[in-house]
Design a protein around this motif. Structure first.
Motif, PDB file in Angstrom:
ATOM      1  N   LEU A 183       0.813  -1.289   0.044  1.00  0.00           N
ATOM      2  CA  LEU A 183      -0.031   0.022   0.132  1.00  0.00           C
ATOM      3  C   LEU A 183       0.904   1.228  -0.033  1.00  0.00           C
ATOM      4  CD1 LEU A 183      -3.037   0.838   0.238  1.00  0.00           C
ATOM      5  CD2 LEU A 183      -2.830   1.102   2.561  1.00  0.00           C
ATOM      6  N   LYS A 184       0.623   2.114  -0.821  1.00  0.00           N
ATOM      7  CA  LYS A 184       1.496   3.387  -0.981  1.00  0.00           C
ATOM      8  C   LYS A 184       1.104   4.003   0.347  1.00  0.00           C
ATOM      9  CE  LYS A 184       1.048   4.003  -5.831  1.00  0.00           C
ATOM     10  NZ  LYS A 184       0.942   4.739  -7.108  1.00  0.00           N
ATOM     11  N   PHE A 185       2.199   4.969   0.486  1.00  0.00           N
ATOM     12  CA  PHE A 185       2.029   5.748   1.867  1.00  0.00           C
ATOM     13  C   PHE A 185       0.966   6.688   1.918  1.00  0.00           C
ATOM     14  CE2 PHE A 185       3.449   9.548   4.120  1.00  0.00           C
ATOM     15  CZ  PHE A 185       3.689   9.116   5.228  1.00  0.00           C
ATOM     16  N   ILE A 186       0.852   7.163   0.707  1.00  0.00           N
ATOM     17  CA  ILE A 186      -0.340   8.362   0.486  1.00  0.00           C
ATOM     18  C   ILE A 186      -1.570   7.707   0.607  1.00  0.00           C
ATOM     19  CG2 ILE A 186      -0.266   8.215  -1.808  1.00  0.00           C
ATOM     20  CD1 ILE A 186      -1.237  11.349   0.028  1.00  0.00           C
ATOM     21  N   ASP A 187      -1.666   6.523   0.055  1.00  0.00           N
ATOM     22  CA  ASP A 187      -2.911   5.720   0.091  1.00  0.00           C
ATOM     23  C   ASP A 187      -3.374   5.103   1.637  1.00  0.00           C
ATOM     24  OD1 ASP A 187      -3.442   5.904  -2.510  1.00  0.00           O
ATOM     25  OD2 ASP A 187      -2.264   3.972  -2.992  1.00  0.00           O
ATOM     26  N   ARG A 188      -2.176   4.910   2.516  1.00  0.00           N
ATOM     27  CA  ARG A 188      -2.372   4.433   3.681  1.00  0.00           C
ATOM     28  C   ARG A 188      -2.886   5.651   4.485  1.00  0.00           C
ATOM     29  NH1 ARG A 188      -0.251   0.994   7.580  1.00  0.00           N
ATOM     30  NH2 ARG A 188      -1.274   1.193   9.442  1.00  0.00           N
ATOM     31  N   LEU A 189      -2.208   6.950   4.104  1.00  0.00           N
ATOM     32  CA  LEU A 189      -2.718   8.006   4.964  1.00  0.00           C
ATOM     33  C   LEU A 189      -4.181   8.705   4.934  1.00  0.00           C
ATOM     34  CD1 LEU A 189       0.236  10.761   4.421  1.00  0.00           C
ATOM     35  CD2 LEU A 189      -0.282   9.496   6.548  1.00  0.00           C
ATOM     36  N   VAL A 190      -4.561   8.157   3.628  1.00  0.00           N
ATOM     37  CA  VAL A 190      -6.042   8.487   3.092  1.00  0.00           C
ATOM     38  C   VAL A 190      -6.990   7.372   3.877  1.00  0.00           C
ATOM     39  CG1 VAL A 190      -7.823   8.445   1.302  1.00  0.00           C
ATOM     40  CG2 VAL A 190      -5.580   9.530   1.101  1.00  0.00           C
ATOM     41  N   ALA A 191      -6.631   5.927   4.028  1.00  0.00           N
ATOM     42  CA  ALA A 191      -7.133   5.038   4.451  1.00  0.00           C
ATOM     43  C   ALA A 191      -7.439   5.329   5.914  1.00  0.00           C
ATOM     44  CB  ALA A 191      -6.519   3.645   4.366  1.00  0.00           C
ATOM     45  N   ASP A 192      -6.197   5.754   6.773  1.00  0.00           N
ATOM     46  CA  ASP A 192      -6.330   5.929   8.234  1.00  0.00           C
ATOM     47  C   ASP A 192      -7.048   7.022   8.529  1.00  0.00           C
ATOM     48  OD1 ASP A 192      -4.614   3.604   8.632  1.00  0.00           O
ATOM     49  OD2 ASP A 192      -2.691   4.837   8.795  1.00  0.00           O
ATOM     50  N   SER A 193      -7.378   8.023   7.612  1.00  0.00           N
ATOM     51  CA  SER A 193      -8.319   9.224   7.921  1.00  0.00           C
ATOM     52  C   SER A 193      -9.535   9.130   7.938  1.00  0.00           C
ATOM     53  CB  SER A 193      -7.800  10.236   6.819  1.00  0.00           C
ATOM     54  OG  SER A 193      -8.377  10.219   5.790  1.00  0.00           O
ATOM     55  N   ARG A 194      -9.930   7.945   7.678  1.00  0.00           N
ATOM     56  CA  ARG A 194     -11.502   7.658   7.813  1.00  0.00           C
ATOM     57  C   ARG A 194     -11.697   6.175   7.822  1.00  0.00           C
ATOM     58  NH1 ARG A 194     -13.725   9.938   2.741  1.00  0.00           N
ATOM     59  NH2 ARG A 194     -12.278  11.626   2.904  1.00  0.00           N
ATOM     60  N   ASP A 195     -13.003   5.927   8.497  1.00  0.00           N
ATOM     61  CA  ASP A 195     -13.525   4.447   8.409  1.00  0.00           C
ATOM     62  C   ASP A 195     -13.125   3.552   7.228  1.00  0.00           C
ATOM     63  OD1 ASP A 195     -14.328   5.187  10.974  1.00  0.00           O
ATOM     64  OD2 ASP A 195     -16.493   5.437  10.057  1.00  0.00           O
ATOM     65  N   VAL A 196     -12.772   2.280   7.416  1.00  0.00           N
ATOM     66  CA  VAL A 196     -12.483   1.350   6.498  1.00  0.00           C
ATOM     67  C   VAL A 196     -13.509   1.240   5.589  1.00  0.00           C
ATOM     68  CG1 VAL A 196     -11.906  -1.012   6.170  1.00  0.00           C
ATOM     69  CG2 VAL A 196     -10.746   0.369   7.860  1.00  0.00           C
ATOM     70  N   ALA A 197     -14.775   1.497   6.197  1.00  0.00           N
ATOM     71  CA  ALA A 197     -16.037   1.093   5.363  1.00  0.00           C
ATOM     72  C   ALA A 197     -16.113   2.450   4.359  1.00  0.00           C
ATOM     73  CB  ALA A 197     -17.363   0.868   6.115  1.00  0.00           C
ATOM     74  N   LEU A 198     -15.500   3.366   4.444  1.00  0.00           N
ATOM     75  CA  LEU A 198     -15.731   4.783   3.794  1.00  0.00           C
ATOM     76  C   LEU A 198     -14.346   4.763   2.849  1.00  0.00           C
ATOM     77  CD1 LEU A 198     -17.220   7.078   6.186  1.00  0.00           C
ATOM     78  CD2 LEU A 198     -18.299   5.755   4.309  1.00  0.00           C
ATOM     79  N   ASN A 199     -13.502   3.806   2.989  1.00  0.00           N
ATOM     80  CA  ASN A 199     -12.170   3.834   1.885  1.00  0.00           C
ATOM     81  C   ASN A 199     -12.250   4.198   0.689  1.00  0.00           C
ATOM     82  OD1 ASN A 199      -9.360   4.298   2.012  1.00  0.00           O
ATOM     83  ND2 ASN A 199      -9.187   1.908   1.443  1.00  0.00           N
ATOM     84  N   HIS A 200     -13.403   3.420   0.135  1.00  0.00           N
ATOM     85  CA  HIS A 200     -13.507   3.397  -1.269  1.00  0.00           C
ATOM     86  C   HIS A 200     -13.923   4.893  -1.956  1.00  0.00           C
ATOM     87  CE1 HIS A 200     -17.581   3.102   0.309  1.00  0.00           C
ATOM     88  NE2 HIS A 200     -18.219   3.540  -0.967  1.00  0.00           N
ATOM     89  N   THR A 201     -14.437   5.614  -1.053  1.00  0.00           N
ATOM     90  CA  THR A 201     -14.753   7.194  -1.385  1.00  0.00           C
ATOM     91  C   THR A 201     -13.559   8.036  -0.731  1.00  0.00           C
ATOM     92  OG1 THR A 201     -15.945   7.588   0.942  1.00  0.00           O
ATOM     93  CG2 THR A 201     -17.187   6.503  -0.926  1.00  0.00           C
ATOM     94  N   ALA A 202     -12.840   7.591  -0.366  1.00  0.00           N
ATOM     95  CA  ALA A 202     -11.491   8.334  -0.134  1.00  0.00           C
ATOM     96  C   ALA A 202     -10.876   9.090  -1.089  1.00  0.00           C
ATOM     97  CB  ALA A 202     -10.422   7.612   0.718  1.00  0.00           C
ATOM     98  N   GLY A 203     -10.486  10.386  -0.887  1.00  0.00           N
ATOM     99  CA  GLY A 203      -9.674  11.222  -2.051  1.00  0.00           C
ATOM    100  C   GLY A 203     -10.721  12.176  -2.877  1.00  0.00           C
ATOM    101  N   LEU A 204     -10.312  12.760  -3.726  1.00  0.00           N
ATOM    102  CA  LEU A 204     -11.085  13.714  -4.381  1.00  0.00           C
ATOM    103  C   LEU A 204     -11.118  13.404  -5.953  1.00  0.00           C
ATOM    104  CD1 LEU A 204     -10.143  17.164  -2.525  1.00  0.00           C
ATOM    105  CD2 LEU A 204     -12.409  15.824  -2.477  1.00  0.00           C
ATOM    106  N   SER A 205     -12.166  13.299  -6.362  1.00  0.00           N
ATOM    107  CA  SER A 205     -12.449  13.176  -7.896  1.00  0.00           C
ATOM    108  C   SER A 205     -12.011  14.135  -8.661  1.00  0.00           C
ATOM    109  CB  SER A 205     -13.720  12.566  -8.360  1.00  0.00           C
ATOM    110  OG  SER A 205     -14.710  13.755  -8.141  1.00  0.00           O
ATOM    111  N   THR A 206     -11.580  14.261  -9.841  1.00  0.00           N
ATOM    112  CA  THR A 206     -11.300  15.516 -10.637  1.00  0.00           C
ATOM    113  C   THR A 206     -12.364  16.475 -10.700  1.00  0.00           C
ATOM    114  OG1 THR A 206      -9.780  14.254 -12.026  1.00  0.00           O
ATOM    115  CG2 THR A 206     -10.540  16.244 -12.871  1.00  0.00           C
ATOM    116  N   PRO A 207     -13.660  16.227 -10.821  1.00  0.00           N
ATOM    117  CA  PRO A 207     -14.836  17.315 -10.697  1.00  0.00           C
ATOM    118  C   PRO A 207     -14.774  18.029  -9.416  1.00  0.00           C
ATOM    119  CG  PRO A 207     -15.422  15.345 -11.777  1.00  0.00           C
ATOM    120  CD  PRO A 207     -14.355  15.112 -11.292  1.00  0.00           C
ATOM    121  N   GLN A 208     -14.583  17.157  -8.142  1.00  0.00           N
ATOM    122  CA  GLN A 208     -14.340  17.811  -6.987  1.00  0.00           C
ATOM    123  C   GLN A 208     -13.144  18.883  -6.776  1.00  0.00           C
ATOM    124  OE1 GLN A 208     -14.418  13.956  -5.083  1.00  0.00           O
ATOM    125  NE2 GLN A 208     -16.385  14.710  -3.891  1.00  0.00           N
TER     126      GLN A 208
END
Length: 217
Positions: free
Chosen positions: A4-29
């Motif tokens: 797991l990339k370091f940045i992906d680990r930071l994103v995953a740890d910043s929210r619940d595991v169940a919400l990890n699939h929505t982590a990060g910002l899409s281009t429109p956002q």
């Protein structure tokens, strides 16, 4: 096993595991956030921001005023959402006895259901947001001011309808108690009359015995 990339680990740890699939910002956002940032740069005096804040507070005031409830001023209040604890206002308007009756005879979700079915107003139950069981939650971000006037009136109508039910139940209880008391009074009167008749009959019988004894003599 993939790493797991370091940045992906930071994103995953910043929210619940169940919400990890929505982590990060899409281009429109990302583009939308850039436009928001540019808007702020072009409005250094926050004219637009203050206008929007005033509009939200106006909607908030319209909602609470038409419920007949008092919302205390708070300069730090955002006013984006309102949590209305119906049990608190039930006590304030109609007293502890009514509030206890409401708690004993109705389910907390009955408020949201009646608002939806009878008043055609959809709100959320506050308990879903870790609020009090008897609270409802409204958003002041979506509708025009007139809509919040209507919502406030309908919420107050629901509380008054509950109180009308309470008064009817009290009257019915009083009628039943009065009826039982009347029945008890009638029974007591009948028993009293029966005792008087019995006593009179006993006196007559005693007199007859006395007369019979005199005749023998």
């Amino acid at each position: 096993m993939s790493k797991l990339k370091f940045i992906d680990r930071l994103v995953a740890d910043s929210r619940d595991v169940a919400l990890n699939h929505t982590a990060g910002l899409s281009t429109p956002q990302q583009i939308q956030m850039s436009l928001f940032a540019l808007k702020c740069i072009l409005d250094p005096d926050d004219v637009y921001k203050r206008k929007m804040q005033a509009m939200i507070h106006d909607r908030l005031q319209a909602l609470w005023e038409n419920m007949g409830f008092t919302v205390l001023p708070d300069p730090l209040r955002v006013g984006y959402y309102s949590e209305i604890d119906m049990m608190v206002w039930a006590k304030k308007f109609y007293g502890d006895d009514f509030a206890q009756w409401l708690r004993d005879t109705h389910d907390p979700l009955d408020v949201t259901m009646r608002l939806a079915v009878e008043k055609h107003i959809v709100v959320l139950n506050g308990s879903g947001f870790d609020g009090p069981d008897w609270s409802i939650r409204t958003s002041e971000a979506n509708l025009n001011r007139e809509a919040y006037v209507t919502i406030g009136e309908k919420v107050r109508d629901i509380l008054e309808e509950y109180h009308n039910e309470y008064e009817k139940s009290k009257n019915q209880t009083t009628i039943i108690m009065n009826t039982k008391q009347q029945q008890a009074d009638i029974a007591a009167e009948v028993s009293k009359e029966a005792a008087q008749v019995s006593a009179a009959a006993a006196n007559v019988a005693a007199q007859d015995q006395v007369e019979a004894a005199k005749e023998k003599l």
